[in-house]
Design a protein around this motif. Structure first.
Motif, PDB file in Angstrom:
ATOM      1  N   ALA A  49       0.829  -1.211   0.000  1.00  0.00           N
ATOM      2  CA  ALA A  49       0.000   0.000   0.000  1.00  0.00           C
ATOM      3  C   ALA A  49       0.864   1.262   0.000  1.00  0.00           C
ATOM      4  N   ILE A  50       1.946   1.256   0.767  1.00  0.00           N
ATOM      5  CA  ILE A  50       2.853   2.410   0.793  1.00  0.00           C
ATOM      6  C   ILE A  50       3.451   2.635  -0.588  1.00  0.00           C
ATOM      7  N   CYS A  51       3.932   1.557  -1.209  1.00  0.00           N
ATOM      8  CA  CYS A  51       4.518   1.659  -2.547  1.00  0.00           C
ATOM      9  C   CYS A  51       3.493   2.147  -3.571  1.00  0.00           C
ATOM     10  N   LYS A  52       2.272   1.673  -3.449  1.00  0.00           N
ATOM     11  CA  LYS A  52       1.211   2.093  -4.377  1.00  0.00           C
ATOM     12  C   LYS A  52       0.977   3.596  -4.278  1.00  0.00           C
ATOM     13  N   HIS A  53       0.864   4.109  -3.059  1.00  0.00           N
ATOM     14  CA  HIS A  53       0.526   5.518  -2.875  1.00  0.00           C
ATOM     15  C   HIS A  53       1.719   6.454  -3.073  1.00  0.00           C
ATOM     16  N   LEU A  54       2.932   5.924  -2.937  1.00  0.00           N
ATOM     17  CA  LEU A  54       4.112   6.751  -3.191  1.00  0.00           C
ATOM     18  C   LEU A  54       4.681   6.516  -4.596  1.00  0.00           C
ATOM     19  N   ASP A  55       4.048   5.612  -5.341  1.00  0.00           N
ATOM     20  CA  ASP A  55       4.477   5.271  -6.693  1.00  0.00           C
ATOM     21  C   ASP A  55       5.978   4.935  -6.706  1.00  0.00           C
ATOM     22  N   CYS A  56       6.326   3.910  -5.919  1.00  0.00           N
ATOM     23  CA  CYS A  56       7.724   3.499  -5.817  1.00  0.00           C
ATOM     24  C   CYS A  56       7.799   1.991  -5.630  1.00  0.00           C
ATOM     25  N   THR A  57       9.000   1.486  -5.471  1.00  0.00           N
ATOM     26  CA  THR A  57       9.206   0.060  -5.226  1.00  0.00           C
ATOM     27  C   THR A  57       9.700  -0.136  -3.790  1.00  0.00           C
ATOM     28  N   PRO A  58       9.622  -1.359  -3.253  1.00  0.00           N
ATOM     29  CA  PRO A  58      10.149  -1.603  -1.902  1.00  0.00           C
ATOM     30  C   PRO A  58      11.624  -1.207  -1.769  1.00  0.00           C
ATOM     31  N   GLY A  59      12.389  -1.351  -2.836  1.00  0.00           N
ATOM     32  CA  GLY A  59      13.802  -0.976  -2.817  1.00  0.00           C
ATOM     33  C   GLY A  59      14.032   0.521  -2.671  1.00  0.00           C
ATOM     34  N   ASP A  60      13.018   1.316  -3.000  1.00  0.00           N
ATOM     35  CA  ASP A  60      13.121   2.761  -2.801  1.00  0.00           C
ATOM     36  C   ASP A  60      12.959   3.118  -1.324  1.00  0.00           C
ATOM     37  N   ILE A  61      12.283   2.254  -0.586  1.00  0.00           N
ATOM     38  CA  ILE A  61      11.983   2.524   0.829  1.00  0.00           C
ATOM     39  C   ILE A  61      12.948   1.793   1.755  1.00  0.00           C
ATOM     40  N   LEU A  62      13.279   0.548   1.420  1.00  0.00           N
ATOM     41  CA  LEU A  62      14.142  -0.276   2.270  1.00  0.00           C
ATOM     42  C   LEU A  62      15.508  -0.447   1.643  1.00  0.00           C
ATOM     43  N   GLU A  63      16.532  -0.285   2.460  1.00  0.00           N
ATOM     44  CA  GLU A  63      17.913  -0.378   1.977  1.00  0.00           C
ATOM     45  C   GLU A  63      18.715  -1.225   2.967  1.00  0.00           C
ATOM     46  N   TYR A  64      19.578  -2.086   2.448  1.00  0.00           N
ATOM     47  CA  TYR A  64      20.426  -2.921   3.305  1.00  0.00           C
ATOM     48  C   TYR A  64      21.841  -2.346   3.339  1.00  0.00           C
ATOM     49  N   ARG A  65      22.371  -2.214   4.551  1.00  0.00           N
ATOM     50  CA  ARG A  65      23.763  -1.791   4.730  1.00  0.00           C
ATOM     51  C   ARG A  65      24.446  -2.719   5.723  1.00  0.00           C
ATOM     52  N   GLU A  66      25.651  -3.133   5.416  1.00  0.00           N
ATOM     53  CA  GLU A  66      26.399  -3.956   6.370  1.00  0.00           C
ATOM     54  C   GLU A  66      26.798  -3.096   7.548  1.00  0.00           C
ATOM     55  N   GLU A  67      26.776  -3.698   8.726  1.00  0.00           N
ATOM     56  CA  GLU A  67      27.138  -2.945   9.941  1.00  0.00           C
ATOM     57  C   GLU A  67      28.632  -2.851  10.096  1.00  0.00           C
TER      58      GLU A  67
END
Length: 67
Positions: A49-67
């Protein structure tokens, strides 16, 4: 470590947190927890739902970084 870039996407779309919360159907408090990175999990239906309303993909919202 998972980084949540929800605030970045909100700024790009010129949308307030309260507006997104209303469109997605979750409370501002829960969306705020997600935005600050304090959430331990997110439902796929909420992410969808967030991606739909922001017209984006999950990768635009979630990012992985090594600690």
């Amino acid at each position: 470590m998972i980084i949540v870039n929800l605030d970045v996407m909100l700024a790009k779309r010129k949308m307030q947190l309260s507006e997104l919360a209303e469109k997605v159907g979750i409370t501002i408090a829960n969306l705020s927890i997600l935005k600050t990175g304090k959430a331990k999990a997110i439902r796929f239906s909420t992410l969808d739902a967030i991606c739909k309303h922001l017209d984006c993909t999950p990768g635009d919202i979630l990012e992985y970084r090594e600690e």
